[in-house]
Design an enzyme around this catalytic site. Structure first.
Site, PDB file in Angstrom:
ATOM      1  N   HIS A  95       0.957   5.266   6.451  1.00  0.00           N
ATOM      2  CA  HIS A  95       0.722   5.855   5.138  1.00  0.00           C
ATOM      3  C   HIS A  95       0.958   7.358   5.195  1.00  0.00           C
ATOM      4  O   HIS A  95       1.273   7.921   6.242  1.00  0.00           O
ATOM      5  CB  HIS A  95      -0.704   5.540   4.665  1.00  0.00           C
ATOM      6  CG  HIS A  95      -0.964   4.069   4.508  1.00  0.00           C
ATOM      7  ND1 HIS A  95      -1.514   3.307   5.518  1.00  0.00           N
ATOM      8  CD2 HIS A  95      -0.732   3.238   3.472  1.00  0.00           C
ATOM      9  CE1 HIS A  95      -1.610   2.041   5.104  1.00  0.00           C
ATOM     10  NE2 HIS A  95      -1.137   1.967   3.871  1.00  0.00           N
ATOM     11  N   SER A 134       0.814  -1.219   0.000  1.00  0.00           N
ATOM     12  CA  SER A 134       0.000   0.000   0.000  1.00  0.00           C
ATOM     13  C   SER A 134       0.845   1.266   0.000  1.00  0.00           C
ATOM     14  O   SER A 134       0.359   2.340  -0.367  1.00  0.00           O
ATOM     15  CB  SER A 134      -0.946   0.009   1.204  1.00  0.00           C
ATOM     16  OG  SER A 134      -0.221  -0.080   2.420  1.00  0.00           O
ATOM     17  N   ASP A 152      -3.266   6.515  11.795  1.00  0.00           N
ATOM     18  CA  ASP A 152      -2.440   5.886  10.759  1.00  0.00           C
ATOM     19  C   ASP A 152      -1.107   6.633  10.676  1.00  0.00           C
ATOM     20  O   ASP A 152      -1.026   7.742  10.139  1.00  0.00           O
ATOM     21  CB  ASP A 152      -3.167   5.943   9.414  1.00  0.00           C
ATOM     22  CG  ASP A 152      -2.413   5.234   8.297  1.00  0.00           C
ATOM     23  OD1 ASP A 152      -1.233   4.889   8.503  1.00  0.00           O
ATOM     24  OD2 ASP A 152      -3.003   5.027   7.221  1.00  0.00           O
TER      25      ASP A 152
END
Length: 427
Positions: free
Chosen positions: A403, A168, A400
């Site tokens: 990311h 990702s 998060d």
């Protein structure tokens, strides 16, 4: 009288010599001016110039345009012309430098101009109140890095295909690159399919250029429906979607983050190696086998005269203290972040890449420069529902810190990719 005559003769001699030198200087000056006029637009002058990055971009475009008539020209052949233009610039490590705050920094896109940004990367849309994290520019220590030019990149990708494969974080990178390109040309000339998390594609129709993402976090074959009834990671077999990688003109890979996952985050039940099912192997051993399998595939399936191959290094993690929650400034010292990722795995992939010579693989070493950017993660703004989690005091489990917001740090990764791909910068 004889004395006067001698003086007159000396003056005559002096005047003759002076006239001769004046004539010589005029002729020399004229010749130099003509030479300068004749060489002003040549590659040699460009090679010796100390122009700023924007001048380099403009002049390299002129060089490139001489090749556009042949759409099949390889990137390596193209590089030979462009490389001559920046001999001084490329003699540096562009991954060593510092982040410089620029309040006038131009953000090239947002969630409005690039509507396909994944929700967890669209921090401003989700309510992040600050935007200074978008105004830091990476400056290399010993050279000027060209600014990203979407139109110029598409021109150089005319009739070509670029693929990004990995986890990702590479999807993060694909979305950034797709947005940078999408926002640089009329949207009516671009076709985008970004709904599927496992495959995304942007097609710039006027350039016949294709930019793809393939989900493959291990780069190895992952069999979720193995005959054993278990989820099996086959570490000596490259991912099945590698059949779609073949023939691409630019390949960008990454694989690291998923390998050491354990407990509830571990995605596989068994490993398979040489036809044998194994419950486990040391992390370093399984990763080394996997990456050597990938390297073997590259050697067997990539034409070094056609394709440029990149491997992006580990994207920095900020899941431990200090937490990324509420961070609005980069760390002053990236090493102060406690990155729990095994250093031995980084050494393994770096050594494998160093040994790959045909084709040669370029290592995009973005780890250190990313470590500073604790401020650039989505944190709680990975969803528009962030208030519900903060009210329940679930911030540290919800935020998060892996990311990256878009626009944001991955735009710098792509700027470095751009410089390395078309200007042969970095080591």
């Amino acid at each position: 009288m004889e004395f006067i005559s001698t003086i007159k003769n000396r003056w005559k001699f002096f005047l003759i010599v002076s006239s001769f030198w004046c004539l010589f200087l005029v002729l020399s000056l004229n010749q130099n001016l003509n030479l300068a006029d004749n060489t002003q637009n040549t590659e040699q002058e460009f090679a010796n110039s100390t122009a700023n990055p924007n001048d380099i971009l403009q002049k390299s475009t002129q060089i490139y345009n001489t090749h556009v008539e042949n759409p099949n020209i390889s990137f390596n052949k193209l590089g030979k012309s462009i490389n001559k233009s920046i001999d001084d610039q490329k003699k540096c490590n562009m991954f060593v430098g510092k982040w410089v705050y620029n309040p006038e920094e131009i953000v090239q896109y947002d969630y409005v101009s690039c509507p396909f940004i994944e929700e967890k990367m669209s921090c401003q849309k989700n309510g992040r109140p600050d935007s200074d994290y978008q105004k830091w520019r990476w400056e290399a220590k010993d050279c000027d890095i060209p600014l990203f030019d979407g139109r110029l990149m598409l021109e150089r990708l005319r009739n070509k295909r670029l693929i990004i494969a990995g986890d990702s974080m590479n999807r993060n990178m694909w979305e950034s690159l797709a947005c940078l390109l999408y926002s640089s040309i009329p949207s009516s000339t671009v076709q985008v399919d970004a709904k599927n998390l496992e495959y995304k594609v942007l097609k710039a129709k006027d350039y016949n250029a294709i930019i793809e993402f393939y989900w493959s976090p291990y780069l190895m074959e992952f069999d979720a429906n193995h005959t054993s009834g278990k989820k099996v990671l086959i570490i000596d077999q490259v991912s099945n979607n590698s059949k779609h990688w073949k023939g691409a003109d630019v390949m960008i890979f990454n694989s690291a983050l998923w390998w050491p996952l354990r407990g509830q985050f571990k995605k596989w039940d068994l490993l398979q190696y040489k036809g044998q099912l194994l419950e486990d192997l040391p992390i370093d051993k399984s990763y080394e086998i996997g990456m050597k399998t990938w390297a073997k595939w590259i050697k067997q399936n990539v034409d070094p005269n056609k394709t440029k191959v990149f491997f992006r290094s580990l994207s920095a993690l900020h899941s431990g203290k200090p937490y990324c929650y509420k961070a609005t400034q980069p760390l002053k010292d990236g090493s102060s972040n406690k990155n729990n990722f095994p250093k031995s795995m980084i050494n393994i992939i770096e050594n494998i890449i160093k040994g790959m010579t045909n084709p040669q693989v370029t290592y995009l070493n973005i780890t250190k420069l990313s470590e500073y950017r604790i401020d650039a993660h989505p944190s709680i703004y990975k969803s528009s529902q962030w208030k519900l989690y903060t009210e329940k005091n679930l911030i540290h489990t919800y935020a998060d810190c892996n990311h990256w917001c878009l626009p944001g740090l991955p735009d710098t990764w792509n700027r470095l990719l751009y410089a390395s791909l078309f200007f042969d910068m970095g080591i």
